[in-house]
Design a protein around this motif. Structure first.
Motif, PDB file in Angstrom:
ATOM      1  N   PHE A 264     -17.275 -26.726 114.034  1.00 56.65           N
ATOM      2  CA  PHE A 264     -18.331 -25.747 113.814  1.00 56.65           C
ATOM      3  C   PHE A 264     -19.713 -26.390 113.903  1.00 56.65           C
ATOM      4  O   PHE A 264     -20.605 -25.882 114.585  1.00 56.65           O
ATOM      5  CB  PHE A 264     -18.141 -25.117 112.427  1.00 56.65           C
ATOM      6  N   GLY A 265     -19.894 -27.504 113.222  1.00 61.01           N
ATOM      7  CA  GLY A 265     -21.219 -28.091 113.083  1.00 61.01           C
ATOM      8  C   GLY A 265     -21.617 -29.029 114.195  1.00 61.01           C
ATOM      9  O   GLY A 265     -22.820 -29.218 114.444  1.00 61.01           O
ATOM     10  N   ALA A 266     -20.641 -29.648 114.864  1.00 63.97           N
ATOM     11  CA  ALA A 266     -20.965 -30.643 115.899  1.00 63.97           C
ATOM     12  C   ALA A 266     -19.869 -30.649 116.955  1.00 63.97           C
ATOM     13  O   ALA A 266     -19.113 -31.620 117.088  1.00 63.97           O
ATOM     14  CB  ALA A 266     -21.108 -32.026 115.267  1.00 63.97           C
ATOM     15  N   PRO A 267     -19.738 -29.574 117.715  1.00 66.55           N
ATOM     16  CA  PRO A 267     -18.617 -29.472 118.658  1.00 66.55           C
ATOM     17  C   PRO A 267     -18.622 -30.523 119.757  1.00 66.55           C
ATOM     18  O   PRO A 267     -17.558 -30.861 120.289  1.00 66.55           O
ATOM     19  CB  PRO A 267     -18.779 -28.056 119.244  1.00 66.55           C
ATOM     20  N   GLU A 268     -19.797 -31.068 120.084  1.00 68.97           N
ATOM     21  CA  GLU A 268     -19.878 -32.029 121.188  1.00 68.97           C
ATOM     22  C   GLU A 268     -19.761 -33.471 120.727  1.00 68.97           C
ATOM     23  O   GLU A 268     -19.632 -34.382 121.562  1.00 68.97           O
ATOM     24  CB  GLU A 268     -21.214 -31.848 121.934  1.00 68.97           C
ATOM     25  N   ALA A 269     -19.794 -33.735 119.437  1.00 64.53           N
ATOM     26  CA  ALA A 269     -19.798 -35.107 118.914  1.00 64.53           C
ATOM     27  C   ALA A 269     -18.370 -35.619 118.731  1.00 64.53           C
ATOM     28  O   ALA A 269     -17.402 -34.859 118.725  1.00 64.53           O
ATOM     29  CB  ALA A 269     -20.539 -35.159 117.573  1.00 64.53           C
ATOM     30  N   ALA A 270     -18.259 -36.950 118.592  1.00 65.79           N
ATOM     31  CA  ALA A 270     -16.997 -37.533 118.147  1.00 65.79           C
ATOM     32  C   ALA A 270     -16.848 -37.233 116.658  1.00 65.79           C
ATOM     33  O   ALA A 270     -17.823 -37.217 115.906  1.00 65.79           O
ATOM     34  CB  ALA A 270     -17.005 -39.028 118.402  1.00 65.79           C
TER      35      ALA A 270
END
Length: 365
Positions: free
Chosen positions: A351-357
């Motif tokens: 939800f908060g950081a879909p593109e991050a590891a």
């Protein structure tokens, strides 16, 4: 008069807060049902909505703030809340006395404002804030008009007497920058006629937080002397007795589930409504964990609910190539509960950081 124990109050609260089962509502409906979400930290209401509406996205919530369906404004307990525009229009005037508590004659700012025509200051600020202005610009303007007065005291006076909206991009997910203010009326248009008052606020509160005592309503709203208000609508309410002997009021048709209903594990946002809605938090927060959730500097940590009660804390960190969730059980969790908390943590990261590891860590109790 029927007695409601802690477990019964807990299940009622979870049901009202849409944490007992997934909510089939849209974000604006949810924010209205909860009578606003505390929002002095921009990410808190996002996670508060996420924990109650499966599949919601940060982009969907940000869009509602950007298009002015939702607004950030000081209200209950003089803290910034995220409201629907419709609710902000009538709730902000109803809780005016709570917002203005920082101006009492005995307070520090109150003493600095002695002898000042407060309505004149409010009028000057309101005129200047017909266009969005930074807090620094507002302070400079007020000091220019009232050169003998303390800048911060003038700013607090404007904040307490005027319904000031924090203008986007403040409050949008992933955005940063200083606070820019304008009046609610300048931001969303003139107020339509609305005669709702404290009794309506009590009804809305009970729908989201009941059953509750008069003291609970006062603690949540920041208002005092609500006993006569509750007495004035008593014929519309039902009454119960708590285990401590105090009288609890509720709406007749509000959900009061069987205390044996098993609630799911939940992750609550920082400053979540459910932890701030009562003078007596024992229905949701074991007393021995209070100091592990409420810090001395005013922080209310994100909490983990197990069997409906706070049993741990958690923290989502985003903003770089790696996003993390830290889970901190306060006691050793059963394997199934820990697995459920980790699954929710993974969802929070998506939800908060879909593109991050993504990384999840679990601390020892």
């Amino acid at each position: 008069m029927a007695v409601l124990g802690t477990r019964a109050l807990n299940r009622a609260l979870l049901a009202r807060q849409l944490l007992l089962a997934p909510a089939d509502v849209m974000p604006v409906q949810l924010v209205e049902h909860l009578v606003g979400l505390q929002a002095q930290h921009p990410t808190a209401p996002y996670l508060g909505i996420w924990s109650r509406i499966p599949g919601v996205t940060t982009g969907a919530i940000s869009a509602l703030i950007a298009d002015r369906s939702l607004v950030r404004i000081a209200a209950m307990r003089s803290t910034v809340h995220l409201f629907s525009t419709a609710d902000a229009r009538w709730i902000r005037p109803v809780v005016q006395a709570a917002v203005a508590k920082g101006l009492t004659p005995g307070s520090g700012y109150g003493r600095m404002l002695t002898g000042l025509d407060r309505e004149e200051v409010a009028a000057v600020a309101a005129s200047y804030l017909q266009e969005p202005r930074s807090t620094a610009a507002l302070g400079e303007h007020l000091c220019a008009v009232f050169p003998e007065r303390d800048r911060d005291a003038l700013m607090i006076l404007a904040r307490c007497l005027l319904p000031l909206v924090q203008v986007p991009p403040k409050g949008l997910w992933g955005m940063s920058g200083g606070t820019v203010l304008t009046t609610l009326q300048a931001f969303v248009g003139p107020d339509p006629a609305d005669d709702r008052g404290p009794g309506d606020l009590v009804r809305r509160y009970l729908a989201a937080f009941g059953p509750a005592t008069v003291r609970d309503v006062q603690h949540w709203s920041g208002l005092t002397r609500l006993g006569p208000v509750v007495a004035g609508i008593r014929d519309e309410l039902v009454a119960f007795t708590g285990e401590d002997g105090r009288e609890l009021f509720d709406l007749p048709d509000a959900p009061r589930p069987d205390p044996a209903v098993p609630p799911p594990v939940r992750l609550l946002a920082e400053w979540d409504n459910i932890l701030l809605g009562h003078a007596d938090r024992s229905r949701i927060l074991p007393p021995e964990y209070k100091d592990r959730v409420f810090s001395q500097n005013g922080i209310v940590r994100g909490a983990v609910l197990v069997d409906g009660m706070v049993a741990g804390a958690w923290k989502l960190r985003t903003g770089g190539p790696r996003a993390t969730v830290e889970l901190q059980p306060f006691t050793r969790f059963r394997k199934a509960d820990l697995r459920a908390a980790e699954q929710l943590a993974a969802d929070a990261l998506r939800f908060g950081a879909p593109e991050a590891a993504h990384e999840i860590s679990v601390l020892e109790p």
